[in-house]
Design a protein around this motif. Structure first.
Motif: not given
Length: 377
Positions: A14-17, A19-21, A332-333
């Motif tokens: 994750n590189r952005n507030q 953003e779920i990857v 991670h959700l």
């Protein structure tokens, strides 16, 4: 910055507030009445849901552990993980969480390495200290030792996964010239996560350089990132997995019709366990004044671990996740969709709808963010 000790960087960073990857799906293996079936049938159907999760494009299937629960809440995670590994090819398999103080750490290291081998490098090992009073009574382990046992045991696992001829004279673990053979596929080792709720345990995860597993609270993420910085670590090098109750259907009322009984049962269980454990301020009030089934959906208390349950239409789930990402950093959700006692066919329909209409929204958003970042460079 200090070098992370989390193992191979996760495939998604994750590189952005906001953003779920990584979209994950949780299996509980719970078998409460009145829907109770044979445990052999339950395990077969739950593992089929893990296979379905891979087919539907979920990134991770997560497993969770408890002991001596009447509904059979899964007590033995690594055999389950191995069974899922043998039936799948690409989905990652994680423990959310394995209660390390109740296990022999060296034995966990060997068994988890075996799962990583069977899965060809798809294991995420999440560890926690536990809290349920009957578990520590049953295993005859003092609850006041759980934090030190977790910290030392995790260090045992990391060391025997990365070193040969390990000798260690710990408080709870005594090793002499130990080499784990065969070791895991992932190098230097599978990603290691620590679960935590309170400031002390969250600080432990950050101090030792492990990924963080939370129960949804934004304050947990803030404490973790602050502690990472305090110890000279870059938060962007570390993943945060957050558990949220998720269930979707084509109509709001249909989602609640399907999910309300299971959500109510789950909230009742955790409420009883947290009150008994009384680990943190507010635990005594957890689950208090819980409305009955039929009224829960209309109540402001329709939340678990401080965050609302995402039960409704795909558009409502998207809005709820967007709101959450605006308030917290989460990579991670972990979707608690397989609610206790629910017909697996209903779970499967929710999984399908979520993967078709919710996940693509955030996949597109992620790709757009990457393109914008590349243009700025």
């Amino acid at each position: 910055a200090a070098v992370p000790r989390t193992g191979r960087p996760h495939p998604h960073r994750n590189r952005n507030q906001g953003e779920i990857v990584n979209f994950g799906f949780t299996l509980f293996f719970r078998n409460p009445p009145p829907a109770k079936v044979s445990f052999a049938e339950l395990y077969r159907k739950e593992i089929e849901l893990a296979v379905a999760a891979e087919e539907l494009g979920y990134d991770t299937v997560w497993l969770t552990e408890h002991h001596f629960v009447d509904d059979g809440y899964s007590p033995s995670l690594l055999p389950i993980a191995a069974a899922i590994a043998a039936r799948t090819k690409k989905i990652r398999i994680g423990t959310f969480v394995l209660l390390l103080p109740l296990h022999n750490a060296l034995r966990v290291a060997e068994d988890a390495a075996t799962v990583d081998l069977i899965s060809n490098g798809r294991l995420d090992l999440g560890l926690g200290q536990g809290y349920r009073v009957p578990e520590f009574v049953g295993f005859n382990i003092p609850r006041n030792e759980r934090g030190p046992r977790l910290e030392e045991g995790t260090e045992v696992i990391r060391r025997v996964w990365t070193e040969r001829n390990v000798t260690m004279d710990g408080r709870f673990n005594k090793l002499t010239n130990v080499t784990v053979i065969p070791g895991p596929v992932q190098k230097p080792h599978p990603p290691l996560w620590l679960a935590a709720r309170g400031p002390k345990s969250i600080g432990r995860a950050a101090r030792n350089g492990y990924h963080f597993m939370g129960t949804g609270g934004v304050d947990q993420q803030q404490m973790y990132d602050a502690a990472l910085k305090e110890h000279g670590r870059d938060p962007e090098d570390f993943n945060i997995a957050q558990l949220r109750t998720v269930f979707v259907a084509s109509k709001h009322d249909k989602a609640w019709d399907d999910a309300e009984a299971g959500a109510h049962y789950m909230m009742t269980c955790y409420g009883k366990w947290f009150v008994e454990a009384n680990d943190l301020p507010g635990d005594q009030a957890f689950g208090a004044n819980l409305p009955p089934i039929g009224k829960l959906r209309h109540s402001e208390t329709a939340s678990l671990f401080g965050e609302s349950m995402l039960i409704g239409t795909p558009d409502e789930a998207i809005a709820g996740i967007e709101d959450y990402l605006g308030r917290t950093r989460v990579t991670h959700l972990v979707a608690a969709m397989d609610l206790p006692g629910m017909d697996p066919r209903k779970v499967r329909r929710s999984m399908e709808l979520f993967s078709k209409e919710v996940m693509p929204h955030f996949r597109r958003k992620s790709r757009t963010q990457v393109k914008k970042a590349a243009k700025k460079k």
